[in-house]
Structures are given as C-alpha cells and as structure tokens.
Design an enzyme around this catalytic site. Structure first.
Site, PDB file in Angstrom:
ATOM      1  N   LYS A  28     -17.825   0.020   4.993  1.00 34.91           N
ATOM      2  CA  LYS A  28     -18.282  -0.946   3.996  1.00 34.91           C
ATOM      3  C   LYS A  28     -19.785  -0.839   3.732  1.00 34.91           C
ATOM      4  O   LYS A  28     -20.223  -0.947   2.583  1.00 34.91           O
ATOM      5  CB  LYS A  28     -17.926  -2.356   4.479  1.00 34.91           C
ATOM      6  CG  LYS A  28     -18.126  -3.395   3.413  1.00 34.91           C
ATOM      7  CD  LYS A  28     -17.544  -4.734   3.803  1.00 34.91           C
ATOM      8  CE  LYS A  28     -17.856  -5.734   2.691  1.00 34.91           C
ATOM      9  NZ  LYS A  28     -17.225  -7.025   2.894  1.00 34.91           N
ATOM     10  N   GLU A  61       0.806  -1.226   0.000  1.00 35.65           N
ATOM     11  CA  GLU A  61       0.000   0.000   0.000  1.00 35.65           C
ATOM     12  C   GLU A  61       0.840   1.277   0.000  1.00 35.65           C
ATOM     13  O   GLU A  61       0.431   2.305  -0.537  1.00 35.65           O
ATOM     14  CB  GLU A  61      -0.959   0.021   1.189  1.00 35.65           C
ATOM     15  CG  GLU A  61      -2.114  -0.959   1.071  1.00 35.65           C
ATOM     16  CD  GLU A  61      -1.778  -2.348   1.607  1.00 35.65           C
ATOM     17  OE1 GLU A  61      -0.582  -2.616   1.912  1.00 35.65           O
ATOM     18  OE2 GLU A  61      -2.707  -3.164   1.720  1.00 35.65           O
ATOM     19  N   MET A  78      24.368   8.356   3.360  1.00 29.04           N
ATOM     20  CA  MET A  78      24.269   9.677   3.972  1.00 29.04           C
ATOM     21  C   MET A  78      24.531   9.600   5.480  1.00 29.04           C
ATOM     22  O   MET A  78      25.246  10.434   6.028  1.00 29.04           O
ATOM     23  CB  MET A  78      22.890  10.289   3.695  1.00 29.04           C
ATOM     24  CG  MET A  78      22.735  11.715   4.190  1.00 29.04           C
ATOM     25  SD  MET A  78      23.980  12.823   3.498  1.00 29.04           S
ATOM     26  CE  MET A  78      23.110  13.482   2.081  1.00 29.04           C
ATOM     27  N   PHE A 110     -12.361  -6.819  13.140  1.00 33.55           N
ATOM     28  CA  PHE A 110     -11.244  -7.311  12.325  1.00 33.55           C
ATOM     29  C   PHE A 110     -10.844  -6.240  11.299  1.00 33.55           C
ATOM     30  O   PHE A 110     -11.675  -5.694  10.598  1.00 33.55           O
ATOM     31  CB  PHE A 110     -11.651  -8.604  11.609  1.00 33.55           C
ATOM     32  CG  PHE A 110     -10.568  -9.124  10.701  1.00 33.55           C
ATOM     33  CD1 PHE A 110      -9.344  -9.541  11.220  1.00 33.55           C
ATOM     34  CD2 PHE A 110     -10.755  -9.164   9.330  1.00 33.55           C
ATOM     35  CE1 PHE A 110      -8.332  -9.992  10.390  1.00 33.55           C
ATOM     36  CE2 PHE A 110      -9.743  -9.623   8.488  1.00 33.55           C
ATOM     37  CZ  PHE A 110      -8.523 -10.032   9.023  1.00 33.55           C
ATOM     38  N   GLN A 111      -9.576  -5.969  11.228  1.00 36.25           N
ATOM     39  CA  GLN A 111      -9.005  -4.959  10.334  1.00 36.25           C
ATOM     40  C   GLN A 111      -9.634  -3.582  10.533  1.00 36.25           C
ATOM     41  O   GLN A 111      -9.817  -2.826   9.578  1.00 36.25           O
ATOM     42  CB  GLN A 111      -9.092  -5.409   8.863  1.00 36.25           C
ATOM     43  CG  GLN A 111      -8.198  -6.621   8.596  1.00 36.25           C
ATOM     44  CD  GLN A 111      -7.930  -6.885   7.138  1.00 36.25           C
ATOM     45  OE1 GLN A 111      -8.773  -6.629   6.281  1.00 36.25           O
ATOM     46  NE2 GLN A 111      -6.742  -7.402   6.843  1.00 36.25           N
TER      47      GLN A 111
END
Lengths: 160, 567
Positions: B162, B50, B479, B112-113
């Site tokens: 949803k 993602e 760096m 969930f999630q």
C-alpha cells in the site's frame, strides 16, 4: 546416477525458494545444495547434487532453466571437474582415544579447530567420498555432532 | 523527470500496454489504486468474487490473445484468486494479476489481511514479484507484461504494498525490455525443420496432433496450409479445438480420454505423429507405452520442458508454432516436390480413417422426448453455425461441448483444460463478452459447476453483458457419477445433488431470463428463444437431460487409448 548441477541465478529474495519449490513440487531429489554470492554480487551460484536417470536430469535442467531468475544451468558432471565439501565434526577425545583421533585427522589432512577436555572439533575438506570415509573411521570412536556444507564444484580449466 | 503517484504510474503502465478493461474487487490495500482508477481511461469491471475477476480476465485474454488483467486486494482477496491463477497457468494464458499488500513496514508481522501471496503463487504463476522499492514499480510492471505475453505465455502476479502505491515515483519512458535471463526461442533450428519435413515426405500414415500452442501463437492458418497441402489428417487436444476447422474433412476431432474413436485409432496406427504446440498430457496419451507405438514423433513447442517430458521426441523443435509452421511450409514450397502427388499417396490412409468414422462416429442413442445433452450441443452448433464463443464449466458438460460443437475458428472454445476448474465458465463468458460485445457467448454448464460462481450473474447484469448459460441439468455431479457407475459399482457417493435451485426463478432473481426445457422436441425452439432474448439480457437455459447419460467414447484412466468404451 548422481549429477552435480551448477546454477547461476539472480541474488534476490525468494529465488532459492523457487528452486527448492521446483524440486519438491515435481518430486525431484536434492542430495545436497550449497549457495552463495559470486564475484558479481548481483548473482549467486548454487551447486546442487541430484540423482536420476538421463530423462529426469534433462527435465530438471530444463525446468531450472525455465525459472525466470535462473541465468545458466550447467551439468558439471558431464565434464572434468573438481568438487569439494567441508565438514565440521565434533568427536569424542578422551584420554584413551585422543592420540588415535589426531592420527586419523592427520591421515585425512584435517585440522583440529576447537579443543576441549573431552572432545575436538575437526575441520575436514574433500570429496564427498573422503568426508564419508573419515566419518566411518571416527564413528566407532564417538562422533557427537556433524555439520556438512554440501558439495561445491567447478569445471576444470581445459588443458589446451 | 515527471513524478506521479504509484497508483497513477500503475494506470499509466496499463494504458501503455493497451489495457482497456480490467476485472477486480476492491479492499483496504488497493483503495488508493481504485481512487485513481475511477477517473482513468481504464474500465474496471466489479465482479462478485475474486475468483470471478481472474477467470473473467482469463476469458478476455483467451478470446483476444491480449494480456488479461485482474486487480485484487491483499489477504483473502488474493487467496480467492489463486484457483483462477492456477487455471490460467495450466493453460498458458497471458495475464497480469495485481494484488494489494499491506504496507512494507508491516510485511511479515501478520498484519490484518496480510498473506504471502508471492510465496503462495510461486508454483502457479509463470513469475511473480513483490515490489518493495518505489523505483522498482514501473520497471516491474513492464517486465510483468513482457513475461506474461512472450514465450510460453502465463500469468504473472505483481504484489503491491500500500505504501509503494501511495508514494511518488518517477515515470520514465518505456524502453525495449531486455532480460539477460529470459530469452524465449521463437525461431526453429532449420536443420531440424528439414529433418522433420523429410520425415513427413516419407510418411505413409501421418497425423497432425494439435494443441493449445497453435491457438496461443495464432498459427491456425499456417497449420491449415500444412495439413491441406499434404493431405494430413488432424486431431486436436481440448485446448487445440478450433486450431483447425472442425467441419473440414481432414478434422478427426478431439483425441484422448473422451476423444473420437477415429482420432485414437489414427494415432495408434500412425507412422508419423506431428505434435504442434501440444504437451502429451495424460488425458491425451492414456497408457504412455501404448501411445502412438509405431510412430516417429516430431514435437514442436516453444517450451523445452514440454519436449520429451512424457514421450520421447525423435525430432524435437523448440520454437514458436507459427515460426516453425511457416518454416515448414516454406521448405515444402521450395523443395521442388509435387505436394499434390505426395498428398495423394495418403489416400489409402484417409480411406482407413473414414472407415473408422463410418463404423464408430461420434454419436449417442436417441431416447425420444428425453433430452440427450449431445443433441442440445448439436443444436447449439447448428443454430450458431459453429461460430459462437463457447465457454464451459468442467465435467460432462465440457466434454460434450468439446465433442459435439464443431469449432470453426480458434479462440472460440474457452475452457479450463489443464486444471479442470469448475466455476470457470460463467466469469470467463463475461470476460469474453466484454472483449467482443457483438459476439454470441454461451456458457455450457452443468447444474453442479454453475453453482460455483453463480454470483457473477450480477456482474453480467450490472455491465449489460448478456450471455447464455446453457445448463445440462441431470441433478448429478455427472462426470464423477459416470466413473462411479463404471468403476465403483454404481455407488454414487456424494454425487447426487439432492437440492438444486430452481434455475428459472434464480435467473429472474438476478434480473435474467430463465427458460426450462424437458422435451427433445422443444430444444430447438428454446435455443432460438434464448438467442433472441440474449440480445437484451442474460439467459439461463435449464435443460433437464437424461440423468445417467455418459460421455463416450471413454478410455479408462491408465488404459491404452485404443481400449475405448463406446456408446
């Protein structure tokens, strides 16, 4: 230097957290904060007391204004204004001190709003300085608990 | 009134905003939306992580100027996007991020999630929303696009439960958006413009200090007119590179921590600093009290919070850079002043500037066949005519790209300036290539950064989106190693990449072409080979460079910008 900001914002969930998140994220100081619905129930008014030099307060004002849900920010302390804070103080009131407590409350134009054999709950309103003064006086007698609202403030109506 | 499903309404809104391509990764909470997306006119690019989706949409937005759109699922899908959202926020990139959320009855139940992504992203988005009523869906999406692209742009996140996406909603025709509480100032105050112009007329040693605002507002042309008509030298921030042509004699290149000697000296000696769409970042100013000590400061920015935040401005101008520059150019045109004559009075100043460049040019020491990274970038610049889209990772690779590639045009450098996000370059390159399939897109990378989002090689393969990944491989996190060399007694704590993949074999495993190069004399041929091969497929170039090469000039953190360590 202390500044009292009046912030008009959308009355929606999460808006207060945007304001407090801004202060914590940028390291600005909140001395007190009070918020409630306005005459228009879709808006809230938030009164916030903060400290900082001119540059910091300018930055605070601009950053607040940048929040999408904020409609107006006024630094009330730049004009003539009235401010009030309320405190509820649970103070020990036993036989020897009951009369003394009542006298103090009277001087500060407070009210006893709850009585028990050993304590009073006192309601007092005024400027932060006044609230602090009554606390200082009552402390030696025995304060059990304090709840304060934080300052709310309003600009005075121009006289002309 | 037409009633359609929430997911159809979302797609309608995207089309209405002109969105043709979005980047995302599916999951349970967005499965309805994906189902609708499959038959729609919106192209969906399936990434492999993602973070890659949001960076790719960000890269797309940076090169086009349009709003980039990413679609993520709830919970880990959304949290994986957070680094990339913060990246876009710090660089003011217009984006809309759509995240799935658990159904409204489950919100707050640790479902969930489930994650409070609106809470998590509050400090790293321009604004965000949780849509909890079906009738709010369409207006919210329209407002999100409006906020993302107007004023100082930025990412806006819309969290979509949803059940809202699955329900039927009314789809009203779009009306002009008016928000009582959000009205960015585009037009400058003309009194301030006049004040600024009069200061410019008086200045003997003016400098234009140009930031990302010039790119975002598409005002390079207006800026170029101002600089050239009055003969004012220009320095650019990392985000401003390309805002003024890098090959123009008035360009002094970048300023700040790894800026050119000339730029930093010019700012230090200047009597008038004209900041356009820049924000006086600490990497630019160094020690604040020693920054531009003799200069009056004109500061143009659309975001009032940027003005007088780090350095007090003498003449603040809150406006869109384009509008302000047009107003200034108009003022000069109608002032009756002989601009050529005024420009000519800057000749001694430009002579001083040229002297600095002659004494301390942007350079490096030649080490024969050992490849110098700066040489690789110079060759890239030469062989692409300064006209390729260069994305970068973060660290030495990024600074060398900024120092040695002479960006001719805006929107050619795509780099994570504010947040400094390693792993940005590859997905951003894919986003850029999606926007301009005919452009040459090169991700200048380090061997450390490239591994942070290397999985997106699959995305580039799947969508036939070939880019060149130019790894400047020194087997170090270079760096940080450079700081350890200079300030930590060469104690290379956790900066040695003891195990690094065989990038050529890795390229082949992903169906790309890999070419290794370890001799200076072969650099040019290697790049030419890559520019040919990339017409068909993604190419990884593994340049084995001088391992302990540093980025110079360098202003140590907290020092004045005149205290530069030179080559």
């Amino acid at each position: 230097m202390k500044h009292t900001l009046s912030v008009l914002l959308q009355n929606k969930p999460g808006v207060l957290s945007r304001v407090t998140g801004l202060f914590s994220g940028r390291g600005f100081n909140i001395e007190s904060l009070s918020v409630a619905e306005t005459l228009d129930s879709s808006l809230s008014c938030l009164t916030l007391v903060t400290t900082g030099n001119e540059a910091i307060v300018e930055q605070i004002t601009k950053q607040l204004h940048k929040l999408i849900d904020v409609i107006k920010v006024t630094d009330i302390s730049e004009s003539e204004y009235v401010e009030r804070e309320m405190a509820l103080i649970r103070v020990k009131a036993e036989n020897t001190t009951r009369a003394e407590v009542l006298r103090v409350i009277d001087i500060f134009r407070g009210k006893v709003v709850d009585v028990s054999p050993k304590s009073y709950v006192v309601e007092v309103t005024g400027t932060t300085t006044k609230i602090q003064a009554i606390i200082d006086i009552l402390r030696p007698i025995g304060i059990k608990e304090i709840v304060r609202t934080g300052t709310i403030a309003m600009v005075r109506t121009p006289k002309k | 009134m037409e009633k359609i499903t929430g997911s159809e309404a979302i797609i309608q809104c995207l089309l209405e905003e002109g969105v043709k391509t979005i980047f995302g990764f599916p999951g349970g909470a967005v499965i309805d939306l994906y189902d609708t997306l499959m038959d729609s006119k919106v192209n969906h690019v399936l990434v492999r992580h993602e973070q890659g989706a949001v960076h790719a949409a960000d890269g797309f937005a940076r090169v086009t100027g349009d709003v980039g759109v990413a679609l993520l699922t709830s919970g880990p899908g959304a949290t994986n996007g957070v680094t990339a959202i913060a990246t876009a926020y710090m660089d003011s990139i217009p984006m809309v991020i759509l995240t799935g959320q658990v159904p409204t009855p489950l919100i707050g139940n640790d479902a969930f999630q489930e994650v409070d992504i609106v809470g998590i992203t509050r400090p790293c988005t321009k604004h965000n929303y949780l849509v909890n009523k079906a009738e709010d869906l369409v207006p919210t999406l329209r407002e999100a696009f409006h906020i993302a692209r107007t004023g100082r742009p930025g990412p806006v996140l819309v969290d979509l439960p949803k059940d809202i996406v699955a329900t039927m909603v009314e789809f009203h025709e779009k009306q002009p958006i008016r928000m009582q509480n959000y009205q960015p100032t585009y037009e400058p105050h003309l009194g301030q413009i006049e004040k600024a112009c009069k200061e410019i007329l008086k200045a003997k040693q003016p400098v234009l200090y140009v930031g990302g605002g010039v790119i975002l507002s598409n005002s390079s042309e207006e800026l170029t007119v101002l600089a050239k008509s009055l003969n004012i030298p220009v320095t650019m921030t990392l985000m401003g590179l390309g805002g003024f042509p890098g090959r123009d004699p008035l360009s002094m290149g970048m300023l700040g921590m790894h800026g050119s000697y000339t730029s930093n000296m010019a700012v230090a000696k200047s009597d008038l600093l004209i900041a356009v769409g820049a924000r006086f970042d600490d990497r630019v100013t160094g020690r604040v009290d020693a920054f531009a000590p003799h200069a009056k400061i004109i500061h143009i920015d659309i975001d009032p919070t940027s003005i007088s935040k780090n350095i007090a401005a003498d003449i603040p101008i809150v406006a869109d850079c384009k509008h302000a520059l047009v107003a200034m150019n108009n003022w000069f045109a109608s002032s009756g002043e002989n601009l050529d004559e005024i420009g000519a009075t800057h000749s001694p100043w430009l002579e001083t500037i040229n002297d600095w460049t002659r004494k301390h040019p942007m350079t490096y020491l030649d080490e024969g066949e050992t490849i110098k990274p700066q040489f690789v970038i110079e060759k890239l610049d030469e062989l692409t005519g300064g006209d390729a889209i260069i994305t970068t990772e973060v660290g030495q690779n990024q600074m060398w790209a900024a120092q040695f590639y002479k960006f001719n045009k805006p929107r050619r450098l795509v780099t994570s300036g504010g947040l400094g996000t390693m792993g940005f370059g590859l997905p951003a390159a894919i986003g850029a290539k999606m926007a301009f399939p005919d452009a040459t897109v090169i991700d200048v990378a380090g061997d450390g950064s490239i591994q942070m989002n290397i999985q997106e090689l699959s995305t580039s393969k799947q969508y036939d989106c070939p880019v060149i990944i130019c790894i400047l491989n020194n087997n170090y996190l270079g760096m940080v190693r450079q700081w350890q060399e200079l300030f930590y007694n060469k104690r290379y704590a956790s900066t040695v990449m003891e195990v690094t993949p065989d990038f050529v074999a890795l390229a082949e495993a992903y169906g790309a072409v890999g070419i290794r190069c370890d001799k200076t004399s072969e650099v040019e041929a290697t790049i030419k080979q890559a520019l040919e091969a990339v017409k068909k497929t993604t190419v990884i170039l593994d340049f084995r460079i001088a391992r302990e090469e540093g980025v110079f000039p360098m202003v140590p953190a907290g020092k004045a910008t005149t205290e530069m360590l030179l080559v």
